[in-house]
Write an enzyme that holds these catalytic residues in place. Structure first.
Site, PDB file in Angstrom:
ATOM      1  N   SER A  88     -51.638  -4.767 -57.060  1.00  0.00           N
ATOM      2  CA  SER A  88     -51.243  -3.454 -57.604  1.00  0.00           C
ATOM      3  C   SER A  88     -52.333  -2.416 -57.411  1.00  0.00           C
ATOM      4  O   SER A  88     -52.230  -1.309 -57.907  1.00  0.00           O
ATOM      5  CB  SER A  88     -50.917  -3.584 -59.098  1.00  0.00           C
ATOM      6  OG  SER A  88     -52.035  -4.100 -59.790  1.00  0.00           O
ATOM      7  N   ASN A 108     -54.794  -8.988 -69.851  1.00  0.00           N
ATOM      8  CA  ASN A 108     -53.572  -8.592 -70.575  1.00  0.00           C
ATOM      9  C   ASN A 108     -53.829  -7.512 -71.622  1.00  0.00           C
ATOM     10  O   ASN A 108     -53.056  -6.562 -71.749  1.00  0.00           O
ATOM     11  CB  ASN A 108     -52.924  -9.822 -71.221  1.00  0.00           C
ATOM     12  CG  ASN A 108     -52.452 -10.821 -70.184  1.00  0.00           C
ATOM     13  OD1 ASN A 108     -52.500 -10.528 -68.983  1.00  0.00           O
ATOM     14  ND2 ASN A 108     -52.014 -11.987 -70.623  1.00  0.00           N
ATOM     15  N   THR A 153     -19.911  30.939 -72.306  1.00  0.00           N
ATOM     16  CA  THR A 153     -19.515  29.570 -72.643  1.00  0.00           C
ATOM     17  C   THR A 153     -18.511  29.194 -71.572  1.00  0.00           C
ATOM     18  O   THR A 153     -17.747  30.058 -71.109  1.00  0.00           O
ATOM     19  CB  THR A 153     -18.860  29.468 -74.035  1.00  0.00           C
ATOM     20  OG1 THR A 153     -17.643  30.216 -74.023  1.00  0.00           O
ATOM     21  CG2 THR A 153     -19.771  29.998 -75.142  1.00  0.00           C
ATOM     22  N   HIS A 154     -18.522  27.953 -71.146  1.00  0.00           N
ATOM     23  CA  HIS A 154     -17.663  27.504 -70.033  1.00  0.00           C
ATOM     24  C   HIS A 154     -17.916  28.337 -68.769  1.00  0.00           C
ATOM     25  O   HIS A 154     -17.035  28.428 -67.921  1.00  0.00           O
ATOM     26  CB  HIS A 154     -16.179  27.572 -70.410  1.00  0.00           C
ATOM     27  CG  HIS A 154     -15.872  26.943 -71.727  1.00  0.00           C
ATOM     28  ND1 HIS A 154     -15.417  25.648 -71.859  1.00  0.00           N
ATOM     29  CD2 HIS A 154     -15.984  27.412 -73.000  1.00  0.00           C
ATOM     30  CE1 HIS A 154     -15.249  25.355 -73.139  1.00  0.00           C
ATOM     31  NE2 HIS A 154     -15.595  26.406 -73.856  1.00  0.00           N
ATOM     32  N   SER A 193     -33.550  30.776 -44.081  1.00  0.00           N
ATOM     33  CA  SER A 193     -32.718  29.807 -43.373  1.00  0.00           C
ATOM     34  C   SER A 193     -33.116  29.809 -41.906  1.00  0.00           C
ATOM     35  O   SER A 193     -33.556  30.824 -41.373  1.00  0.00           O
ATOM     36  CB  SER A 193     -31.249  30.201 -43.521  1.00  0.00           C
ATOM     37  OG  SER A 193     -30.489  29.733 -42.424  1.00  0.00           O
ATOM     38  N   LYS A 238     -30.682  34.973 -45.330  1.00  0.00           N
ATOM     39  CA  LYS A 238     -30.815  34.131 -46.511  1.00  0.00           C
ATOM     40  C   LYS A 238     -32.147  34.246 -47.247  1.00  0.00           C
ATOM     41  O   LYS A 238     -33.197  34.396 -46.649  1.00  0.00           O
ATOM     42  CB  LYS A 238     -30.610  32.651 -46.130  1.00  0.00           C
ATOM     43  CG  LYS A 238     -29.181  32.279 -45.897  1.00  0.00           C
ATOM     44  CD  LYS A 238     -28.322  32.602 -47.100  1.00  0.00           C
ATOM     45  CE  LYS A 238     -27.419  31.501 -47.523  1.00  0.00           C
ATOM     46  NZ  LYS A 238     -27.900  30.301 -47.994  1.00  0.00           N
ATOM     47  N   ASN A 295     -33.290  31.737 -50.353  1.00  0.00           N
ATOM     48  CA  ASN A 295     -32.793  30.626 -51.182  1.00  0.00           C
ATOM     49  C   ASN A 295     -33.792  30.223 -52.269  1.00  0.00           C
ATOM     50  O   ASN A 295     -34.985  30.116 -52.003  1.00  0.00           O
ATOM     51  CB  ASN A 295     -32.497  29.425 -50.294  1.00  0.00           C
ATOM     52  CG  ASN A 295     -31.420  29.716 -49.266  1.00  0.00           C
ATOM     53  OD1 ASN A 295     -30.494  30.475 -49.539  1.00  0.00           O
ATOM     54  ND2 ASN A 295     -31.565  29.138 -48.092  1.00  0.00           N
ATOM     55  N   GLU A 334     -33.836  24.409 -57.100  1.00  0.00           N
ATOM     56  CA  GLU A 334     -33.000  23.287 -56.674  1.00  0.00           C
ATOM     57  C   GLU A 334     -33.783  21.973 -56.745  1.00  0.00           C
ATOM     58  O   GLU A 334     -33.241  20.932 -57.109  1.00  0.00           O
ATOM     59  CB  GLU A 334     -32.466  23.551 -55.262  1.00  0.00           C
ATOM     60  CG  GLU A 334     -31.466  24.711 -55.269  1.00  0.00           C
ATOM     61  CD  GLU A 334     -31.182  25.294 -53.888  1.00  0.00           C
ATOM     62  OE1 GLU A 334     -31.437  24.608 -52.877  1.00  0.00           O
ATOM     63  OE2 GLU A 334     -30.694  26.445 -53.831  1.00  0.00           O
ATOM     64  N   TYR A 388     -47.077 -11.661 -71.923  1.00  0.00           N
ATOM     65  CA  TYR A 388     -47.300 -10.985 -70.641  1.00  0.00           C
ATOM     66  C   TYR A 388     -46.587 -11.702 -69.494  1.00  0.00           C
ATOM     67  O   TYR A 388     -46.637 -12.925 -69.387  1.00  0.00           O
ATOM     68  CB  TYR A 388     -48.803 -10.874 -70.304  1.00  0.00           C
ATOM     69  CG  TYR A 388     -48.989 -10.203 -68.954  1.00  0.00           C
ATOM     70  CD1 TYR A 388     -49.016  -8.820 -68.855  1.00  0.00           C
ATOM     71  CD2 TYR A 388     -49.041 -10.958 -67.771  1.00  0.00           C
ATOM     72  CE1 TYR A 388     -49.110  -8.195 -67.611  1.00  0.00           C
ATOM     73  CE2 TYR A 388     -49.137 -10.342 -66.525  1.00  0.00           C
ATOM     74  CZ  TYR A 388     -49.167  -8.957 -66.466  1.00  0.00           C
ATOM     75  OH  TYR A 388     -49.245  -8.344 -65.241  1.00  0.00           O
ATOM     76  N   GLN A 423     -46.316  -5.470 -64.437  1.00  0.00           N
ATOM     77  CA  GLN A 423     -47.241  -4.778 -63.540  1.00  0.00           C
ATOM     78  C   GLN A 423     -46.621  -3.496 -62.958  1.00  0.00           C
ATOM     79  O   GLN A 423     -47.327  -2.532 -62.671  1.00  0.00           O
ATOM     80  CB  GLN A 423     -47.676  -5.706 -62.406  1.00  0.00           C
ATOM     81  CG  GLN A 423     -48.625  -5.062 -61.418  1.00  0.00           C
ATOM     82  CD  GLN A 423     -49.352  -6.084 -60.572  1.00  0.00           C
ATOM     83  OE1 GLN A 423     -50.341  -6.658 -61.022  1.00  0.00           O
ATOM     84  NE2 GLN A 423     -48.873  -6.325 -59.366  1.00  0.00           N
ATOM     85  N   LYS A 461     -46.696   0.700 -64.287  1.00  0.00           N
ATOM     86  CA  LYS A 461     -47.611   1.821 -64.012  1.00  0.00           C
ATOM     87  C   LYS A 461     -47.077   2.788 -62.970  1.00  0.00           C
ATOM     88  O   LYS A 461     -47.107   4.009 -63.155  1.00  0.00           O
ATOM     89  CB  LYS A 461     -48.989   1.288 -63.622  1.00  0.00           C
ATOM     90  CG  LYS A 461     -49.808   1.067 -64.862  1.00  0.00           C
ATOM     91  CD  LYS A 461     -50.731  -0.098 -64.933  1.00  0.00           C
ATOM     92  CE  LYS A 461     -50.461  -1.336 -64.207  1.00  0.00           C
ATOM     93  NZ  LYS A 461     -49.738  -2.344 -65.038  1.00  0.00           N
TER      94      LYS A 461
END
Ligand code: ARG
Length: 463
Positions: free
Chosen positions: A27, A114, A159-160, A281, A287, A289, A294, A321, A326, A329
């Site tokens: 690791s 450990n 709303t919606h 773009s 464009k 963007n 995003e 353990y 392991q 992390k």
């Protein structure tokens, strides 16, 4: 030196592990990130061993100075990590032998990897949580700054995703301030819960040496030692809580990002960003963007994934353990890195955002957003029940829609067709700014209220 290049268990396990398992099972490429915490924990442990006369003080001091040298080597990137020695703990121990010789053999007295790894990891989560809290604070400060300039900026509240009621742009931004404030509490809550030192639990059963766990706990900034050695080495709740808090925070940021994407779209045009947070773009010359938004929106998936992975690793894992642990992390590191970048991008988006105030006002006037205000007026001034006035207001909206007018474009004569006993005073309810400022209930969108919240937030973000 005889043991050079050998693993610590080379007397028991003959030969080398397979190449593929060495790569997969080690690791070090991930947990080298714990080196500062590992050295700090070893330092405290060895100081305690000296104090308790468990190891000779001379050898102990050699270890301490060796550890300092190792820290410098790693700080300066002059340290070669070896997959063969699996992880950060054994890489450092191996290096210590190289630097100070056989005295290094005293370091691992009365501990195990450990308790060592979980101590290091708790320290790392603590440090990283403080960094996240700082980033959250600076994002919240930027929200306050942007809001302060936009208390009187009227926008359509949705709303919606249908125009609902006029709100202050500052009030809208403060909704996110509140979310981030709760995020801070979630992170802080984890700091309180993890505040116990596992060091000294050793492999799982504690140790027969006369160690002083209070001493190491204090040295490392923990409130106290953990109470149960088996739980100490098995517990990863603090990782789950950290990844949960990160996931919720990333979810809030993704909602902000999605709002911004919608508001910035050509269909809405409610907000603009300066070019430094936009991309063009390769084919469409026109464009601009909002890529950072995003990325924030999408990357919450990474944060959810890490949380899901740790929950699954922990499910049904017997005491105490196992190597399964392991992989915890990498999950925490990735979750942290992802969240930090999302916080940074959100910060830059807020800084570089410009509300299109005229367009906001125009859109706040569309979609009959003051219909509720009209109904409320009839309740308050004409003593109708809300359901009666709601019915009258519905008829009015139908009429306005048919005649292609906004509510504030209707004349008093037209209004009187729906409720006779009206005069010009009613006209004010169709003004979107009046509508906004009438929402004076605690937590509502009136400028008065938003100003109060601004003062409160400014004060609390300082303390
Ligand atoms: N690298 C290990 C981990 O991260 C350290 C603990 C190893 N303990 C063990 N019994 N193999 O989990």
């Amino acid at each position: 030196m005889k043991n050079k290049n050998k693993t610590v268990w080379s007397k028991r396990l003959k030969g080398n592990v397979s190449k593929s398992f060495q790569r997969i099972g080690s690791s070090i490429n991930v947990d080298k990130r714990l080196y500062k915490q590992d050295i700090a924990a070893s330092f405290a442990h060895v100081q305690m061993l000296i104090k308790q006369k468990i190891i000779p003080s001379q050898d102990g001091k050699k270890i301490l100075s060796g550890l300092k040298k190792i820290k410098k080597l790693i700080d300066r990137k002059n340290f070669v990590f070896h997959e063969k020695y699996e992880d950060i703990h054994l890489n450092i121990e191996k290096k210590l032998f190289e630097i100070i010789g056989s005295s290094a053999g005293y370091m691992h007295t009365a501990r195990s990897r450990n308790d060592q790894v979980v101590t290091d990891f708790k320290l790392w989560i603590k440090d990283s949580t403080h960094t996240v809290l700082k980033d959250l604070n600076s994002l919240m400060r930027e929200i306050i700054k942007k809001a302060e300039k936009n208390i009187e900026t009227v926008m359509p509240g949705f709303t919606h995703l249908k125009n609902a009621q006029p709100v202050s742009f500052a009030h809208y931004l403060f909704a996110y301030y509140e979310m981030l404030k709760r995020d801070k509490k979630r992170f802080q809550n984890n700091l309180n819960l993890l505040n116990e030192s596992p060091l000294g639990a050793a492999a799982l059963s504690g140790t027969s040496y006369n160690i002083d766990r209070n001493f190491t706990a204090k040295k490392l900034g923990f409130q106290k030692p953990t109470d149960n050695s088996i739980d100490s080495v098995s517990d990863r709740d603090f990782v789950i809580d950290f990844l949960y808090a990160s996931a919720v925070c990333a979810m809030h940021l993704s909602r902000l990002a999605e709002d911004f994407i919608i508001f910035n779209s050509d269909a809405f045009k409610l907000i603009q960003f300066t070019d430094n947070v936009l991309t063009g773009s390769s084919i469409m010359p026109q464009k601009k963007n909002p890529d950072p938004a995003e990325l924030i929106r999408g990357r919450v998936g990474i944060n959810y994934g890490k949380l899901n992975a740790i929950l699954t690793i922990m499910k049904g894992l017997p005491m105490s353990y196992f190597k399964d642990l392991q992989d915890d992390k990498a999950l925490a590191f990735d979750g942290y890195d992802t969240l930090k970048d999302s916080l940074l991008m959100a910060n830059e988006l807020i800084v570089n955002l410009k509300p299109s105030k005229e367009r906001m006002l125009l859109m706040a006037n569309e979609g009959y957003t003051t219909a509720t205000d009209f109904a409320d007026y009839l309740v308050k001034e004409k003593k109708l029940t809300f359901r009666e006035s709601y019915g009258i207001a519905s008829n009015l909206v139908n009429y306005a829609e048919k005649n292609n007018k906004n509510l504030d474009q209707l004349t008093i004569i037209e209004l009187k067709k729906f409720y006779k006993n009206l005069d010009n005073k009613v006209m004010k309810v169709f003004n979107v700014k009046n509508s906004m400022n009438s929402k004076n209930s605690y937590g509502g969108t009136s400028s008065n209220n938003v100003r109060k919240m601004l003062r409160k937030y400014k004060k609390e973000i300082k303390s």
